[in-house]
Write a protein that holds these residues in place. Structure first.
Motif, PDB file in Angstrom:
ATOM      1  N   PHE A   1       7.661  18.721  -2.062  1.00 53.53           N
ATOM      2  CA  PHE A   1       8.653  18.350  -3.080  1.00 53.53           C
ATOM      3  C   PHE A   1       8.291  18.941  -4.450  1.00 53.53           C
ATOM      4  N   THR A   2       6.993  19.021  -4.767  1.00 52.72           N
ATOM      5  CA  THR A   2       6.585  19.656  -6.025  1.00 52.72           C
ATOM      6  C   THR A   2       7.023  21.121  -6.023  1.00 52.72           C
TER       7      THR A   2
ATOM      8  N   LEU B   1       3.966  15.995   1.826  1.00 50.46           N
ATOM      9  CA  LEU B   1       5.274  15.804   1.171  1.00 50.46           C
ATOM     10  C   LEU B   1       5.165  16.011  -0.334  1.00 50.46           C
ATOM     11  N   ASP B   2       4.047  15.563  -0.938  1.00 52.17           N
ATOM     12  CA  ASP B   2       3.841  15.782  -2.383  1.00 52.17           C
ATOM     13  C   ASP B   2       3.952  17.270  -2.705  1.00 52.17           C
TER      14      ASP B   2
ATOM     15  N   MET C   1       0.844  -1.215   0.000  1.00 50.40           N
ATOM     16  CA  MET C   1       0.000   0.000   0.000  1.00 50.40           C
ATOM     17  C   MET C   1       0.875   1.260   0.000  1.00 50.40           C
ATOM     18  N   VAL C   2       0.507   2.209  -0.827  1.00 54.29           N
ATOM     19  CA  VAL C   2       1.210   3.486  -0.828  1.00 54.29           C
ATOM     20  C   VAL C   2       0.573   4.354   0.246  1.00 54.29           C
ATOM     21  N   LYS C   3       1.403   4.918   1.114  1.00 51.99           N
ATOM     22  CA  LYS C   3       0.872   5.846   2.109  1.00 51.99           C
ATOM     23  C   LYS C   3       0.852   7.229   1.449  1.00 51.99           C
ATOM     24  N   TYR C   4      -0.331   7.751   1.217  1.00 52.34           N
ATOM     25  CA  TYR C   4      -0.413   9.037   0.545  1.00 52.34           C
ATOM     26  C   TYR C   4      -0.153  10.160   1.526  1.00 52.34           C
ATOM     27  N   ASP C   5       0.894  10.894   1.271  1.00 51.45           N
ATOM     28  CA  ASP C   5       1.248  12.008   2.119  1.00 51.45           C
ATOM     29  C   ASP C   5       1.230  13.253   1.243  1.00 51.45           C
TER      30      ASP C   5
ATOM     31  N   TRP D   1      12.273  13.439   5.907  1.00 56.98           N
ATOM     32  CA  TRP D   1      11.949  12.234   5.133  1.00 56.98           C
ATOM     33  C   TRP D   1      13.210  11.702   4.431  1.00 56.98           C
TER      34      TRP D   1
END
Lengths: 115, 115
Positions: free
Chosen positions: A12-13, A8-9, A1-5, A85
């Motif tokens: 970093f974007t 952080l998205d 499972m991807v932990k959607y954060d 992170w």
């Protein structure tokens, strides 16, 4: 499972464009108006505003409440989140390399005894 | 002038997606094949391949030469580059706060003497 954060998205974007990194670097030296941020970037005000919105969305900057100037201010907490992170990944990776080195050293030692 | 650093652009872009961060976290614990990376992500192989290409472009991973398996491996240097940039900004920002605090403390002391 991807932990959607999504935090952080967004951070970093926001960091992925040189103009936005230049703005953050400028704001690290003190508050600045949109005009002051635009000048060294050779960018139109609408282009700068677009980049600032991405920085605000990532909470990397906040804007003053003064209606006329609304100076931009760096917010350091998301920078700490991002480097936290990265550093956690580096720590896991380095611990693994250490274990590998320890293991190889053990093989080498046992090999030496056999001779 | 904006200093264009395409290396940092590629690294931060690669870090901006939760699936790619999950892949890096997995690779920090050891090499893995594309299939092994895809499994916990509940993603199709083509989707995983697309994300891997972005990680490769940022040099965050390398691929083995074995034609059949081509295991993926974490490359830590770009992580150090990214956190180095962030930490440099935080250092500038913290030094500025320290100076500000020192300055305000000086005003306070002088104010105290006048009383």
């Amino acid at each position: 499972m991807v932990k959607y954060d999504t935090e952080l998205d967004a951070i970093f974007t926001a960091l992925a464009h040189p103009a936005r990194r230049a703005m953050l670097a400028r704001l690290g030296r003190g508050e600045a108006t949109v005009g002051e941020l635009a000048r060294p970037l050779a960018m139109t005000l609408p282009a700068v505003t677009k980049h600032l919105k991405m920085l605000e969305r990532a909470r990397l900057i906040s804007r003053g409440r003064d209606a006329q100037w609304r100076p931009c201010r760096l917010e350091a907490a998301p920078l700490a989140t991002a480097s936290g992170w990265i550093e956690a990944q580096r720590a896991i990776w380095e611990a693994r390399l250490d274990r590998l080195e320890h293991y190889l050293h053990g093989i080498e030692k046992r090999g030496g005894k056999k001779r």
